[in-house]
Design an enzyme around this catalytic site. Structure first.
Site, PDB file in Angstrom:
ATOM      1  N   LYS A 172       0.842  -1.201   0.000  1.00  0.00           N
ATOM      2  CA  LYS A 172       0.000   0.000   0.000  1.00  0.00           C
ATOM      3  C   LYS A 172       0.877   1.251   0.000  1.00  0.00           C
ATOM      4  O   LYS A 172       1.539   1.557   0.967  1.00  0.00           O
ATOM      5  CB  LYS A 172      -0.892   0.047   1.249  1.00  0.00           C
ATOM      6  CG  LYS A 172      -1.940   1.138   1.123  1.00  0.00           C
ATOM      7  CD  LYS A 172      -2.414   1.642   2.453  1.00  0.00           C
ATOM      8  CE  LYS A 172      -2.075   3.075   2.754  1.00  0.00           C
ATOM      9  NZ  LYS A 172      -2.279   4.066   1.728  1.00  0.00           N
ATOM     10  N   GLU A 247      10.097   1.445  10.282  1.00  0.00           N
ATOM     11  CA  GLU A 247      11.034   2.555  10.030  1.00  0.00           C
ATOM     12  C   GLU A 247      10.250   3.833  10.277  1.00  0.00           C
ATOM     13  O   GLU A 247       9.370   4.176   9.481  1.00  0.00           O
ATOM     14  CB  GLU A 247      11.542   2.514   8.585  1.00  0.00           C
ATOM     15  CG  GLU A 247      12.333   1.284   8.218  1.00  0.00           C
ATOM     16  CD  GLU A 247      13.647   1.192   8.982  1.00  0.00           C
ATOM     17  OE1 GLU A 247      14.135   2.214   9.479  1.00  0.00           O
ATOM     18  OE2 GLU A 247      14.164   0.076   9.104  1.00  0.00           O
ATOM     19  N   CYS A 281      13.130  11.534   6.135  1.00  0.00           N
ATOM     20  CA  CYS A 281      13.270  11.140   7.542  1.00  0.00           C
ATOM     21  C   CYS A 281      14.699  11.350   8.041  1.00  0.00           C
ATOM     22  O   CYS A 281      14.934  11.456   9.234  1.00  0.00           O
ATOM     23  CB  CYS A 281      12.855   9.685   7.700  1.00  0.00           C
ATOM     24  SG  CYS A 281      13.740   8.607   6.561  1.00  0.00           S
ATOM     25  N   GLU A 382       9.139  15.864  15.565  1.00  0.00           N
ATOM     26  CA  GLU A 382       9.472  15.837  14.136  1.00  0.00           C
ATOM     27  C   GLU A 382       8.559  16.794  13.367  1.00  0.00           C
ATOM     28  O   GLU A 382       7.342  16.676  13.429  1.00  0.00           O
ATOM     29  CB  GLU A 382       9.295  14.416  13.593  1.00  0.00           C
ATOM     30  CG  GLU A 382       9.751  14.306  12.157  1.00  0.00           C
ATOM     31  CD  GLU A 382       9.516  12.932  11.556  1.00  0.00           C
ATOM     32  OE1 GLU A 382       8.418  12.371  11.742  1.00  0.00           O
ATOM     33  OE2 GLU A 382      10.431  12.425  10.883  1.00  0.00           O
TER      34      GLU A 382
HETATM   35  P1  NDP Z   1       2.091   7.948   7.998  1.00  0.00           P
HETATM   36  O1  NDP Z   1       2.441   7.195   9.213  1.00  0.00           O
HETATM   37  O2  NDP Z   1       0.945   8.894   8.078  1.00  0.00           O
HETATM   38  O3  NDP Z   1       1.776   6.994   6.776  1.00  0.00           O
HETATM   39  C1  NDP Z   1       2.672   6.026   6.304  1.00  0.00           C
HETATM   40  C2  NDP Z   1       1.893   4.977   5.537  1.00  0.00           C
HETATM   41  O4  NDP Z   1       1.028   4.297   6.441  1.00  0.00           O
HETATM   42  C3  NDP Z   1       0.991   5.562   4.448  1.00  0.00           C
HETATM   43  O5  NDP Z   1       0.899   4.647   3.384  1.00  0.00           O
HETATM   44  C4  NDP Z   1      -0.328   5.673   5.169  1.00  0.00           C
HETATM   45  O6  NDP Z   1      -1.411   5.705   4.291  1.00  0.00           O
HETATM   46  C5  NDP Z   1      -0.313   4.410   5.995  1.00  0.00           C
HETATM   47  N1  NDP Z   1      -1.192   4.448   7.176  1.00  0.00           N
HETATM   48  C6  NDP Z   1      -1.744   5.522   7.798  1.00  0.00           C
HETATM   49  N2  NDP Z   1      -2.499   5.128   8.842  1.00  0.00           N
HETATM   50  C7  NDP Z   1      -2.424   3.777   8.888  1.00  0.00           C
HETATM   51  C8  NDP Z   1      -2.989   2.783   9.747  1.00  0.00           C
HETATM   52  N3  NDP Z   1      -3.763   3.094  10.780  1.00  0.00           N
HETATM   53  N4  NDP Z   1      -2.688   1.485   9.506  1.00  0.00           N
HETATM   54  C9  NDP Z   1      -1.864   1.133   8.496  1.00  0.00           C
HETATM   55  N5  NDP Z   1      -1.334   2.029   7.640  1.00  0.00           N
HETATM   56  C10 NDP Z   1      -1.588   3.337   7.837  1.00  0.00           C
HETATM   57  O7  NDP Z   1       3.425   8.675   7.568  1.00  0.00           O
HETATM   58  P2  NDP Z   1       3.601   9.706   6.412  1.00  0.00           P
HETATM   59  O8  NDP Z   1       3.112   9.141   5.123  1.00  0.00           O
HETATM   60  O9  NDP Z   1       3.052  11.000   6.914  1.00  0.00           O
HETATM   61  O10 NDP Z   1       5.188   9.775   6.269  1.00  0.00           O
HETATM   62  C11 NDP Z   1       5.960  10.616   7.015  1.00  0.00           C
HETATM   63  C12 NDP Z   1       6.603   9.880   8.166  1.00  0.00           C
HETATM   64  O11 NDP Z   1       7.376   8.796   7.677  1.00  0.00           O
HETATM   65  C13 NDP Z   1       7.556  10.751   8.920  1.00  0.00           C
HETATM   66  O12 NDP Z   1       7.371  10.568  10.299  1.00  0.00           O
HETATM   67  C14 NDP Z   1       8.912  10.230   8.514  1.00  0.00           C
HETATM   68  O13 NDP Z   1       9.926  10.449   9.435  1.00  0.00           O
HETATM   69  C15 NDP Z   1       8.638   8.790   8.326  1.00  0.00           C
HETATM   70  N6  NDP Z   1       9.649   8.188   7.469  1.00  0.00           N
HETATM   71  C16 NDP Z   1      10.550   7.332   8.029  1.00  0.00           C
HETATM   72  C17 NDP Z   1      11.571   6.794   7.268  1.00  0.00           C
HETATM   73  C18 NDP Z   1      12.529   5.829   7.857  1.00  0.00           C
HETATM   74  O14 NDP Z   1      13.161   5.111   7.077  1.00  0.00           O
HETATM   75  N7  NDP Z   1      12.685   5.738   9.154  1.00  0.00           N
HETATM   76  C19 NDP Z   1      11.721   7.148   5.855  1.00  0.00           C
HETATM   77  C20 NDP Z   1      10.705   8.041   5.370  1.00  0.00           C
HETATM   78  C21 NDP Z   1       9.708   8.533   6.158  1.00  0.00           C
HETATM   79  P3  NDP Z   1      -2.050   7.111   3.804  1.00  0.00           P
HETATM   80  O15 NDP Z   1      -0.929   8.064   3.579  1.00  0.00           O
HETATM   81  O16 NDP Z   1      -2.728   6.720   2.555  1.00  0.00           O
HETATM   82  O17 NDP Z   1      -2.946   7.540   4.882  1.00  0.00           O
END
Ligand code: NDP
Length: 478
Positions: A172, A247, A281, A382
């Protein structure tokens, strides 16, 4: 208007609900495509296809798995411009940066395609009593959930090792940036990936993402995203005893010691702070500069950041594009207000901006803030945008304590020409990655991931191949 559909059992299909979500271009604020609004019914259809496809995929020779994954890499490279443009329109990032990321997405596919050929079992001779060997077998059907900041790059970073290890995948992408994974599904068909081996379901996180996490048959979840979402996923997955790789977020320090190569440090720090609008990130959002060079570095950094062109993401001279979504744009601006309330002085930026021709887009000036306490919210939470806090420091012990003093532990960067200091500080920093005199220099073989609230487990190289397999010990008595 393009409609982004699901990829299930080798076919591009509508969500069974026949409902769609709006997809926005962040640089114009306009809806420019529609996204399948899927739910658990689509996830289950994908699972039914995946569970049938998986055993055959696992038993396909490593060379054949290599061939099809490598073909996918080649097709991304052939259509680099199309993919990069799609990523830019969907995410808001500059086109030149999207091109780099598309190259890296192809590299992810190729890197793990070769890993499929080289993955091997270990054996342990137990004196003269037995020979043990470790079979690393595919888990079965696994779930991969990826975020919006580096969409295709992080999507392929997860699915490639999962596929290479012989699993079937239900993936997803973020609902904010589904376009390149949709294009990816088309090249999977072209490359001859067997039906059902990879399934891509579009829609909302709390619906599709959660359905993947909750699904009984999906045995492992690899998730990249925010720490709060990660905690919610862990609470659902743990009682079901699913394997979990998380992650998560970061609040990364960038430390410039007094003896650093200042030219190099400033040049890289502009990227560390503001590349991809600060939406990586690994970006360094807390900049600490030794007091002996503080004023000099600060002034030069301000000049360098002032020169960054903000605006049309498709223009090759643009350095700062649009923020991914209206809601994230408002969140970042909210943090700038918070920083002011917490006593921060805005040295540069601090405002939304309306570049010519993009007046309805979501753009924020790169922002430098000074004078904040290390424990205030701006320095602890963050922000994930083009906003950094800068502070002077005097002593090594003091800066290590401040750098370590957050809930996060993803990445740290240090700048020094003193080798002994570099090794000592790297050892004491509580971060999964420490860069010395560089940033974002990645070797795909190295373990990637964070400590503390930045995650659980590691990706990259054999770490990823191990995550996506079950080790089985076979002991044969002699
Ligand atoms: P989110 O946690 O909002 O979303 C990440 C993914 O999870 C999206 O596909 C989202 O779908 C999905 N999602 C949201 N809610 C749920 C749920 N309840 N159950 C399962 N899946 C869910 O993060 P962001 O997309 O806002 O990304 C930013 C974050 O990612 C930042 O905190 C960043 O630091 C972190 N990040 C970490 C990295 C690492 O390697 N450590 C690398 C890159 C980013 P949808 O968007 O469609 O709602």
């Amino acid at each position: 208007m393009i409609t982004i559909q699901n990829y299930i059992n080798g076919e591009i299909v509508n969500a069974q609900s026949n409902e769609y979500l709006d997809n926005y271009n962040p640089s114009t604020g306009q809806v420019y495509s529609k996204i399948a609004n899927s739910d658990h019914v689509d996830v289950d259809a994908a699972f039914q296809a995946a569970i049938i496809a998986q055993p055959q995929w696992e038993n396909t020779s490593a060379e054949d798995r290599f061939r099809v994954m490598n073909k996918i890499a080649e097709l991304i490279e052939e259509r680099l411009d199309e993919f990069a443009k799609a990523e830019t329109l969907d995410q808001g990032k500059p086109y030149w940066l999207a091109k780099n990321e598309m190259r890296r997405a192809a590299q992810n596919m190729r890197f793990f395609a070769t890993a499929a050929m080289q993955f091997a079992s270990e054996s342990h001779a137990t004196e003269n009593k037995a020979i043990n060997y470790t079979l690393r077998q595919a888990i079965g059907v696994v779930g991969c959930i990826s975020p919006w900041n580096l969409p295709l790059y992080l999507f392929t970073w997860k699915i490639a090792p999962a596929l290479a290890a012989g699993n079937a995948v239900i993936a997803k992408p973020s609902e904010f940036t589904p376009m390149t994974s949709y294009l990816f599904s088309k090249i999977c068909i072209e490359a001859g990936l067997p039906n059902g081996v990879l399934n891509i379901i579009h829609g909302l996180g709390p619906k599709v993402g959660q359905a993947i996490v909750e699904h009984k048959g999906i045995k492992a979840i690899s998730f990249t995203g925010g720490t709060v979402t990660g905690a919610s996923i862990a609470s659902i997955a743990a009682p079901k005893f699913k394997k979990l790789s998380l992650e998560l977020g970061g609040k990364n320090p960038n430390i410039i010691f007094g003896d650093a190569d200042i030219d190099k440090a400033i040049k890289t720090t502009v990227n560390t702070s503001f590349m991809n609008q600060g939406e990586i990130c690994l970006c360094g959002s807390r900049l600490y500069i030794h007091s002996s060079i503080y004023e000099q570095v600060k002034e030069r950094l301000i000049e360098a950041v002032k020169a960054l062109k903000i605006g049309d993401p498709l223009d090759d001279s643009t350095r700062i594009g649009a923020i991914v979504s209206k809601q994230h744009f408002e969140k970042v601006l909210g943090y700038i207000e918070l920083a002011k309330q917490e006593g921060g002085k805005i040295l540069l930026g601090g405002e939304a901006i309306k570049p010519d021709g993009f007046e309805n887009g979501w753009f924020i000036q790169p922002t430098l803030i000074e004078g904040l306490d290390s424990m205030c919210r701006t320095n602890q939470e963050e922000i994930f945008g083009p906003v950094i806090s800068i502070s002077p420091f005097d002593y090594t012990d003091e800066i290590i304590e401040i750098a370590n003093g957050t809930e996060y532990g993803l990445a740290a960067t240090i700048w020094t020409e003193n080798l002994t200091l570099a090794h000592r500080v790297a050892q004491r920093l509580q971060f999964g990655i420490v860069w010395v005199n560089c940033w974002l220099l990645r070797d795909l073989r190295t373990p990637f991931g964070g400590m503390k609230n930045s995650g659980v487990g590691r990706e990259g190289g054999w770490e990823a191949m191990r995550f996506f397999t079950e080790p089985k010990n076979v002991c044969i008595a002699l």
